[in-house]
Design a protein around this motif. Structure first.
Motif, PDB file in Angstrom:
ATOM      1  N   PRO A   1       0.779  -1.240   0.000  1.00  0.00           N
ATOM      2  CA  PRO A   1       0.000   0.000   0.000  1.00  0.00           C
ATOM      3  C   PRO A   1       0.807   1.286   0.000  1.00  0.00           C
ATOM      4  N   SER A   2       2.115   1.202   0.205  1.00  0.00           N
ATOM      5  CA  SER A   2       2.912   2.430   0.296  1.00  0.00           C
ATOM      6  C   SER A   2       4.345   2.145  -0.115  1.00  0.00           C
ATOM      7  N   SER A   3       5.074   3.230  -0.392  1.00  0.00           N
ATOM      8  CA  SER A   3       6.489   3.091  -0.765  1.00  0.00           C
ATOM      9  C   SER A   3       7.294   2.469   0.366  1.00  0.00           C
ATOM     10  N   ALA A   4       6.973   2.849   1.607  1.00  0.00           N
ATOM     11  CA  ALA A   4       7.688   2.290   2.758  1.00  0.00           C
ATOM     12  C   ALA A   4       7.440   0.791   2.862  1.00  0.00           C
ATOM     13  N   ALA A   5       6.202   0.363   2.601  1.00  0.00           N
ATOM     14  CA  ALA A   5       5.890  -1.066   2.652  1.00  0.00           C
ATOM     15  C   ALA A   5       6.644  -1.823   1.562  1.00  0.00           C
ATOM     16  N   VAL A   6       6.734  -1.244   0.376  1.00  0.00           N
ATOM     17  CA  VAL A   6       7.503  -1.871  -0.706  1.00  0.00           C
ATOM     18  C   VAL A   6       8.947  -2.071  -0.268  1.00  0.00           C
ATOM     19  N   ARG A   7       9.538  -1.046   0.331  1.00  0.00           N
ATOM     20  CA  ARG A   7      10.939  -1.151   0.774  1.00  0.00           C
ATOM     21  C   ARG A   7      11.104  -2.229   1.842  1.00  0.00           C
ATOM     22  N   ASP A   8      10.174  -2.309   2.783  1.00  0.00           N
ATOM     23  CA  ASP A   8      10.256  -3.328   3.828  1.00  0.00           C
ATOM     24  C   ASP A   8      10.178  -4.731   3.245  1.00  0.00           C
TER      25      ASP A   8
ATOM     26  N   GLY B   1       9.579 -10.673  -3.407  1.00  0.00           N
ATOM     27  CA  GLY B   1       9.597 -10.091  -4.744  1.00  0.00           C
ATOM     28  C   GLY B   1       8.215 -10.027  -5.377  1.00  0.00           C
ATOM     29  N   ARG B   2       8.204  -9.729  -6.667  1.00  0.00           N
ATOM     30  CA  ARG B   2       6.958  -9.603  -7.440  1.00  0.00           C
ATOM     31  C   ARG B   2       5.986  -8.631  -6.762  1.00  0.00           C
ATOM     32  N   ILE B   3       6.494  -7.467  -6.403  1.00  0.00           N
ATOM     33  CA  ILE B   3       5.709  -6.470  -5.663  1.00  0.00           C
ATOM     34  C   ILE B   3       5.249  -5.366  -6.602  1.00  0.00           C
ATOM     35  N   ARG B   4       4.025  -4.921  -6.417  1.00  0.00           N
ATOM     36  CA  ARG B   4       3.505  -3.736  -7.079  1.00  0.00           C
ATOM     37  C   ARG B   4       2.882  -2.820  -6.022  1.00  0.00           C
ATOM     38  N   LEU B   5       2.882  -1.544  -6.313  1.00  0.00           N
ATOM     39  CA  LEU B   5       2.277  -0.581  -5.399  1.00  0.00           C
ATOM     40  C   LEU B   5       0.780  -0.464  -5.692  1.00  0.00           C
TER      41      LEU B   5
ATOM     42  N   ALA C   1      -4.630  14.055  14.531  1.00  0.00           N
ATOM     43  CA  ALA C   1      -3.300  13.601  14.928  1.00  0.00           C
ATOM     44  C   ALA C   1      -3.272  12.084  14.992  1.00  0.00           C
ATOM     45  N   HIS C   2      -2.445  11.486  14.160  1.00  0.00           N
ATOM     46  CA  HIS C   2      -2.243  10.038  14.234  1.00  0.00           C
ATOM     47  C   HIS C   2      -0.896   9.794  14.904  1.00  0.00           C
ATOM     48  N   THR C   3      -0.825   8.754  15.729  1.00  0.00           N
ATOM     49  CA  THR C   3       0.363   8.566  16.555  1.00  0.00           C
ATOM     50  C   THR C   3       1.084   7.239  16.325  1.00  0.00           C
ATOM     51  N   GLY C   4       0.425   6.253  15.709  1.00  0.00           N
ATOM     52  CA  GLY C   4       1.033   4.934  15.567  1.00  0.00           C
ATOM     53  C   GLY C   4       2.144   4.898  14.530  1.00  0.00           C
ATOM     54  N   PRO C   5       3.286   4.262  14.854  1.00  0.00           N
ATOM     55  CA  PRO C   5       4.431   4.241  13.925  1.00  0.00           C
ATOM     56  C   PRO C   5       4.466   3.048  12.985  1.00  0.00           C
ATOM     57  N   PHE C   6       3.469   2.134  13.072  1.00  0.00           N
ATOM     58  CA  PHE C   6       3.543   0.887  12.304  1.00  0.00           C
ATOM     59  C   PHE C   6       2.483   0.800  11.207  1.00  0.00           C
ATOM     60  N   GLU C   7       2.121   1.923  10.618  1.00  0.00           N
ATOM     61  CA  GLU C   7       1.071   1.915   9.608  1.00  0.00           C
ATOM     62  C   GLU C   7       1.642   1.633   8.220  1.00  0.00           C
ATOM     63  N   THR C   8       1.152   0.580   7.587  1.00  0.00           N
ATOM     64  CA  THR C   8       1.574   0.323   6.212  1.00  0.00           C
ATOM     65  C   THR C   8       0.878   1.279   5.249  1.00  0.00           C
ATOM     66  N   PHE C   9      -0.262   1.835   5.664  1.00  0.00           N
ATOM     67  CA  PHE C   9      -0.953   2.837   4.853  1.00  0.00           C
ATOM     68  C   PHE C   9      -1.457   3.979   5.742  1.00  0.00           C
ATOM     69  N   CYS C  10      -2.514   3.763   6.489  1.00  0.00           N
ATOM     70  CA  CYS C  10      -3.158   4.700   7.421  1.00  0.00           C
ATOM     71  C   CYS C  10      -4.361   5.378   6.766  1.00  0.00           C
ATOM     72  N   GLN C  11      -5.447   4.628   6.711  1.00  0.00           N
ATOM     73  CA  GLN C  11      -6.662   5.101   6.062  1.00  0.00           C
ATOM     74  C   GLN C  11      -7.255   6.314   6.755  1.00  0.00           C
TER      75      GLN C  11
ATOM     76  N   GLY D   1       6.318   4.789   7.575  1.00  0.00           N
ATOM     77  CA  GLY D   1       5.286   3.973   6.959  1.00  0.00           C
ATOM     78  C   GLY D   1       4.426   4.724   5.965  1.00  0.00           C
ATOM     79  N   GLY D   2       3.146   4.352   5.937  1.00  0.00           N
ATOM     80  CA  GLY D   2       2.212   4.911   4.976  1.00  0.00           C
ATOM     81  C   GLY D   2       2.086   6.416   4.969  1.00  0.00           C
ATOM     82  N   PRO D   3       2.073   7.093   6.139  1.00  0.00           N
ATOM     83  CA  PRO D   3       1.932   8.550   6.128  1.00  0.00           C
ATOM     84  C   PRO D   3       2.990   9.288   5.316  1.00  0.00           C
ATOM     85  N   LEU D   4       4.141   8.671   5.093  1.00  0.00           N
ATOM     86  CA  LEU D   4       5.166   9.327   4.277  1.00  0.00           C
ATOM     87  C   LEU D   4       4.667   9.591   2.860  1.00  0.00           C
ATOM     88  N   ASP D   5       3.820   8.704   2.342  1.00  0.00           N
ATOM     89  CA  ASP D   5       3.244   8.900   1.019  1.00  0.00           C
ATOM     90  C   ASP D   5       2.032   9.825   1.052  1.00  0.00           C
TER      91      ASP D   5
END
Length: 373
Positions: free
Chosen positions: A153-160, A167-171, A269-279, A297-301
């Motif tokens: 769901p996010s660039s950070a998740a792809v990197r992780d 492999g075989r990952i798409r965003l 304000a969202h506080t959790g650091p482990f979000e792969t996306f963050c809807q 994580g997700g908030p970076l995108d």
């Protein structure tokens, strides 16, 4: 297409995996496809009365210490349901327990599978038991490595995922209901109820669980003229009521009621650091509310720092306090971030993201046909 969605969670559960699985099923039906959902059993036997398609429930047990989360038990129903549906493709939503069985069944039946990575299980293992990250990644590698395609769901998740040998990952991101979540729902009566003295409303929406770190808002809640609003439920609820004594706890809110709360906030304000996306960040932006979130994580995108909101170092109470203080002091900045946030998500509808997902399905099916030929 005949698609089986094997999901670790489905409504009435309220979380990102359940919501995304529901939206996927709805979109497939709207586009003329035939989905089937396989999910853990829930306490309410009428839970699926309004589901968009047939739902097969697998026996499950509540997670110890977190009864809102149910874990599927071993069952032959998964393979039987996939075979009976005559599936063209299996969609694994956040696979970890039930998804592993879905992947095994798909492999045995020769059906292509798309695995959707949605949960930072390694981060959760670190939070809850202080260990087990390696085991979590081994399990994730096993199921995602067997899938024809992994959607992150996010660039950070792809990197992780890439860093852990997957492999075989798409965003593939997530949609947001911009018709439901909109600035026009700002409710003066609700604001008077939550802030009778005209306080600035700073809100958190999400599960109340240790990994969400809602306790980090304690400092910001002591700012003069600020009132914290906490929406959601979970095992950390009692402790948070003690840690945030002046906050208004609204419990679980959904649908139009939730949209009204979002639009009535001044800052999200969202506080959790482990979000792969963050809807919830997207829902706040759709509501025209400026966002503060961890730079992880997700908030970076999602958050354009200094334009739609502010990113702060994860776990940094002081940085979070200063970010809230800076937005509290500037109505013009809040308004500008809110407008930019709304504009930024207007094209991210579930319809657009759903069509993108169907495109991934079709590519996977074509690739299987080429290999078979």
């Amino acid at each position: 297409m005949r698609v089986v969605i094997v999901t670790e969670s489905f409504p009435p559960d309220v979380n990102g995996v359940a919501h995304c699985a529901l939206q996927t099923a709805r979109h497939l039906v709207r586009r003329g496809h035939t989905p089937l959902v396989i999910a853990p059993a829930v306490a309410d036997p009428a839970a699926d009365a309004e589901a968009p398609c047939a739902v097969v429930r697998v026996p499950s047990l509540p997670l110890p210490g977190y009864p809102q989360v149910r874990v599927a038990l071993p069952s032959r129903r998964v393979a039987a349901a996939i075979a009976a549906h005559r599936a063209d493709l299996v969609h694994l939503a956040g696979p970890f327990v039930l998804g592993v069985r879905g992947m095994t069944a798909a492999t045995r039946l020769g059906i292509p599978a798309v695995a959707v990575y949605q949960t930072d299980l390694a981060g959760y293992a670190r939070t809850y038991v202080g260990t087990g990250e390696g085991a979590a990644w081994r399990r994730l590698r096993a199921v995602h490595g067997a899938a024809d395609r992994t959607l992150a769901p996010s660039s950070a998740a792809v990197r992780d995922l890439e860093a852990h040998g997957i492999g075989r990952i798409r965003l593939w991101g997530r949609g947001v209901d911009t018709a439901r979540f909109r600035p026009e729902l700002r409710d003066d009566a609700l604001r008077r109820e939550l802030a009778p003295n005209g306080e600035l409303l700073v809100g958190y929406v999400g599960r109340l669980a240790p990994e969400k770190r809602v306790d980090l808002l304690a400092g910001a809640g002591r700012l003069p003229g600020v009132r914290l609003v906490v929406v959601g439920d979970g095992p950390s609820g009692p402790a948070l009521r003690g840690a945030l004594p002046d906050a208004r706890f609204l419990g679980r809110r959904t649908g139009d009621d939730l949209a009204r709360v979002f639009a009535s906030l001044d800052v999200f304000a969202h506080t959790g650091p482990f979000e792969t996306f963050c809807q919830t960040v997207q829902e706040a932006m759709a509501s025209g509310v400026p966002v503060i979130a961890p730079a992880a994580g997700g908030p970076l995108d999602l958050v354009d720092h200094g334009r739609t909101g502010l990113l702060v170092p994860p776990g940094d109470t002081e940085a979070l306090y200063e970010a809230v203080a800076s937005l509290a002091a500037s109505p013009a900045l809040r308004a500008a971030y809110g407008r930019a946030g709304r504009a930024g998500v207007e094209g991210r509808t579930w319809e657009a993201l759903g069509d993108e997902l169907i495109g991934h399905y079709r590519e996977v099916l074509r690739e299987r046909t080429v290999v078979a030929a």
